[in-house]
Design an enzyme around this catalytic site. Sequence first.
Site, short mmCIF file in Angstrom:
data_model
loop_
_atom_site.label_atom_id
_atom_site.label_comp_id
_atom_site.label_asym_id
_atom_site.label_seq_id
_atom_site.Cartn_x
_atom_site.Cartn_y
_atom_site.Cartn_z
N ARG A 54 0.87 -1.27 -0.21
CA ARG A 54 0.33 -0.09 0.44
C ARG A 54 1.09 1.32 0.13
NH1 ARG A 54 -4.72 0.85 4.25
NH2 ARG A 54 -2.71 1.38 6.05
N LYS A 153 -2.86 7.10 1.47
CA LYS A 153 -2.47 6.72 2.22
C LYS A 153 -1.63 8.60 2.82
CE LYS A 153 -2.50 4.55 6.49
NZ LYS A 153 -3.81 5.23 7.25
N GLU A 186 -16.30 6.73 6.74
CA GLU A 186 -15.40 6.19 7.92
C GLU A 186 -15.14 7.16 8.58
OE1 GLU A 186 -11.36 6.04 5.61
OE2 GLU A 186 -11.36 8.46 5.97
#
Length: 289
Positions: A54, A153, A186
């Site tokens: 990721r 991210k 989220e």
Amino acid sequence: MSESPQCWINGELVTQNEAKVSVFDHGFLYGDGVFEGIRFFNKHPFMLYEHLIRLQKSAKAIALEVPYDNQAILNAIEQVIHNFAEDSGYLRLIVTRGVGPLGLDPTGCTEPSLFIMADQLAIVSERIRTAGVRLIIASTRRLPNDSLDSRIKNLNYLNQILARMEANEAGADEAVLLNQAGRVAEGTTENIFIVVEGKLLTPPVTEGALDGITRNLVIQLAQQNGISVAESPLTSYDLYNADECFLTGTGAEMIPVGMIDGRRVNTCPGSVFQKLEGYYRNLIDTLDG
């Protein structure tokens, strides 16, 4: 905090007090960078491969070159964990665009930086974890994916910080962010699941949710153990009427939700949550020794 070497900065292992980053680093100046958080248990990093994949994908999405290959990063992680005073903890891996002149243009940043640090991280106290967290639906909305893809991210968490400030002001433990269409995205640092009539539901990443590693693990554990699970768009109505609700994340691990906007969740912790948390803990136990 330990004063043993617990920070790795561009190849050098140093203590927290020795760790320094230039004020001209564009990660500091503009949030230009990506990161990963990784748990380690009994000196073993958990889901490390998935985190490194990721990290690479986040970096590629913003055209940022990770300055070390995976083997060098693995070696650095091993050093940090080995020198950390405790057997279990939390790692933060940060890749920044590096030092450059003032201004948004990244072309002046010729050497990206990599930082790795170890510490303890507790999202909530054990008392709150046992009782279940209190959520609010924040007025702050999740940035839309056509502006900044939620799968990246990145270092800029101002959007989530503002939502968390709302939770603090409301006397809650955490906030849920809706997307621009008013559907559930989220938490500020966690993915969210609900259980309705025995079925496990969570928003797809296209709704603005991070493609969470713990999220994906929970989905996998549910599928492997006969628990019906689906990615489905959710609204605040769905949260209010859920039989169970819980949060997942590397930092959070798995946390049951007891109240949402002043409405009590039917069961906390619920039976589905308890089963899945048991499967999760069993995986961690395999890292012992």
